[in-house]
Design a protein around this motif. Structure first.
Motif, PDB file in Angstrom:
ATOM      1  N   GLN A  39      69.761  39.957  80.505  1.00  6.58           N
ATOM      2  CA  GLN A  39      68.583  39.301  79.943  1.00  6.58           C
ATOM      3  C   GLN A  39      68.154  38.105  80.795  1.00  6.58           C
ATOM      4  OE1 GLN A  39      66.727  40.592  77.351  1.00  6.58           O
ATOM      5  NE2 GLN A  39      68.129  42.276  77.772  1.00  6.58           N
ATOM      6  N   LYS A  40      69.120  37.341  81.287  1.00  2.00           N
ATOM      7  CA  LYS A  40      68.796  36.195  82.146  1.00  2.00           C
ATOM      8  C   LYS A  40      68.123  36.670  83.441  1.00  2.00           C
ATOM      9  CE  LYS A  40      71.932  32.999  82.660  1.00  2.00           C
ATOM     10  NZ  LYS A  40      73.232  32.315  82.788  1.00  2.00           N
ATOM     11  N   LYS A  41      68.638  37.756  84.021  1.00  2.00           N
ATOM     12  CA  LYS A  41      68.035  38.301  85.245  1.00  2.00           C
ATOM     13  C   LYS A  41      66.615  38.805  84.977  1.00  2.00           C
ATOM     14  CE  LYS A  41      72.318  39.729  87.488  1.00  2.00           C
ATOM     15  NZ  LYS A  41      73.151  40.875  87.859  1.00  2.00           N
ATOM     16  N   ALA A  42      66.423  39.467  83.844  1.00  2.00           N
ATOM     17  CA  ALA A  42      65.096  39.984  83.507  1.00  2.00           C
ATOM     18  C   ALA A  42      64.100  38.847  83.321  1.00  2.00           C
ATOM     19  CB  ALA A  42      65.170  40.837  82.238  1.00  2.00           C
ATOM     20  N   ARG A  43      64.509  37.770  82.660  1.00  2.00           N
ATOM     21  CA  ARG A  43      63.635  36.602  82.489  1.00  2.00           C
ATOM     22  C   ARG A  43      63.305  35.967  83.838  1.00  2.00           C
ATOM     23  NH1 ARG A  43      66.999  35.143  78.143  1.00  2.00           N
ATOM     24  NH2 ARG A  43      67.837  33.429  79.353  1.00  2.00           N
ATOM     25  N   PHE A  44      64.315  35.880  84.711  1.00  2.00           N
ATOM     26  CA  PHE A  44      64.098  35.296  86.033  1.00  2.00           C
ATOM     27  C   PHE A  44      63.077  36.120  86.822  1.00  2.00           C
ATOM     28  CE2 PHE A  44      65.086  34.852  90.541  1.00  2.00           C
ATOM     29  CZ  PHE A  44      65.015  33.466  90.691  1.00  2.00           C
ATOM     30  N   LYS A  45      63.246  37.461  86.812  1.00  2.00           N
ATOM     31  CA  LYS A  45      62.322  38.330  87.540  1.00  2.00           C
ATOM     32  C   LYS A  45      60.901  38.226  86.983  1.00  2.00           C
ATOM     33  CE  LYS A  45      63.665  42.460  89.072  1.00  2.00           C
ATOM     34  NZ  LYS A  45      64.198  43.820  89.047  1.00  2.00           N
ATOM     35  N   ALA A  46      60.798  38.082  85.674  1.00  2.00           N
ATOM     36  CA  ALA A  46      59.484  37.999  85.042  1.00  2.00           C
ATOM     37  C   ALA A  46      58.749  36.718  85.402  1.00  2.00           C
ATOM     38  CB  ALA A  46      59.613  38.111  83.525  1.00  2.00           C
ATOM     39  N   THR A  47      59.490  35.651  85.664  1.00  2.00           N
ATOM     40  CA  THR A  47      58.849  34.366  85.969  1.00  2.00           C
ATOM     41  C   THR A  47      58.696  34.117  87.464  1.00  2.00           C
ATOM     42  OG1 THR A  47      60.961  33.186  85.858  1.00  2.00           O
ATOM     43  CG2 THR A  47      59.630  33.279  83.846  1.00  2.00           C
ATOM     44  N   HIS A  48      59.305  34.947  88.299  1.00  2.00           N
ATOM     45  CA  HIS A  48      59.205  34.731  89.754  1.00  2.00           C
ATOM     46  C   HIS A  48      58.563  35.921  90.428  1.00  2.00           C
ATOM     47  CE1 HIS A  48      62.125  31.691  88.589  1.00  2.00           C
ATOM     48  NE2 HIS A  48      61.638  31.014  89.607  1.00  2.00           N
TER      49      HIS A  48
END
Length: 181
Positions: free
Chosen positions: A172-181
């Motif tokens: 989930q942390k990786k998915a959030r990071f990808k979504a914001t970058h």
């Protein structure tokens, strides 16, 4: 690489057992596809069984799903499903396992025999202790939309969101990071 997916191991026996089927809301991953793999899972938790049949594997999966249903209901504050309670109780009284104290002062389990029934009774007894509120903690559901595993939260604040930070939490942390970058 292993022939089978790795086990998702935790410190709570019953919820670790329900984790032998993961990603329940996505593409389910069966981690005990064979009787031999169930023997391996028991061994990881110090529950040595001599053999396992296909019928016993089916019974283990039925217990797993009953624990998952009851734990999910408990996490949601719902009434426990009668069929799940019946299955857990039947397994709890069917076998013979007893808690024993280790030299380090920790609790382990000893089976009366090397039977799957004895090992499943230990898993069922652990489920009873967490779902009933006997142990200090609370039932919760993983925040991952593909996982939604029931887990026993023993964190100090009782606000844990993930069944396991190393799997669902990191995804989930990786998915959030990808979504914001």
């Amino acid at each position: 690489m292993s022939e089978f997916p790795d086990f998702r191991l935790g410190t709570v026996l019953a919820t670790s057992f329900t984790g032998t089927l993961s990603e329940r809301q996505g593409d389910p991953v069966e981690r005990i596809p064979t009787p031999g793999r169930l023997i391996d899972w028991f061994a990881v938790y110090g529950l040595t069984v001599d053999s396992c049949t296909a019928t016993e594997l089916t019974q283990a999966r039925e217990l797993r799903e009953a624990i998952h249903a009851a734990a999910t209901a408990a996490a949601n504050g719902d009434d426990l499903p009668e069929a799940a309670v019946r299955t857990i109780n039947e397994h709890s009284i069917r076998g013979r396992g007893a808690p024993v104290l280790t030299d380090a002062g920790e609790r382990n389990w000893r089976l009366a025999s090397g039977s799957v029934a004895d090992a499943l009774s230990v898993v069922a007894a652990d489920a009873v202790s967490i779902i009933s509120g006997e142990r200090d903690g609370r039932m919760a559901l993983c925040a991952s939309p593909t996982c939604r595993a029931a887990f026993f939260d023993t964190s100090q604040s009782r606000t844990r969101r993930w069944c396991d930070m190393n799997t669902c939490g990191n995804k989930q942390k990786k998915a959030r990071f990808k979504a914001t970058h």
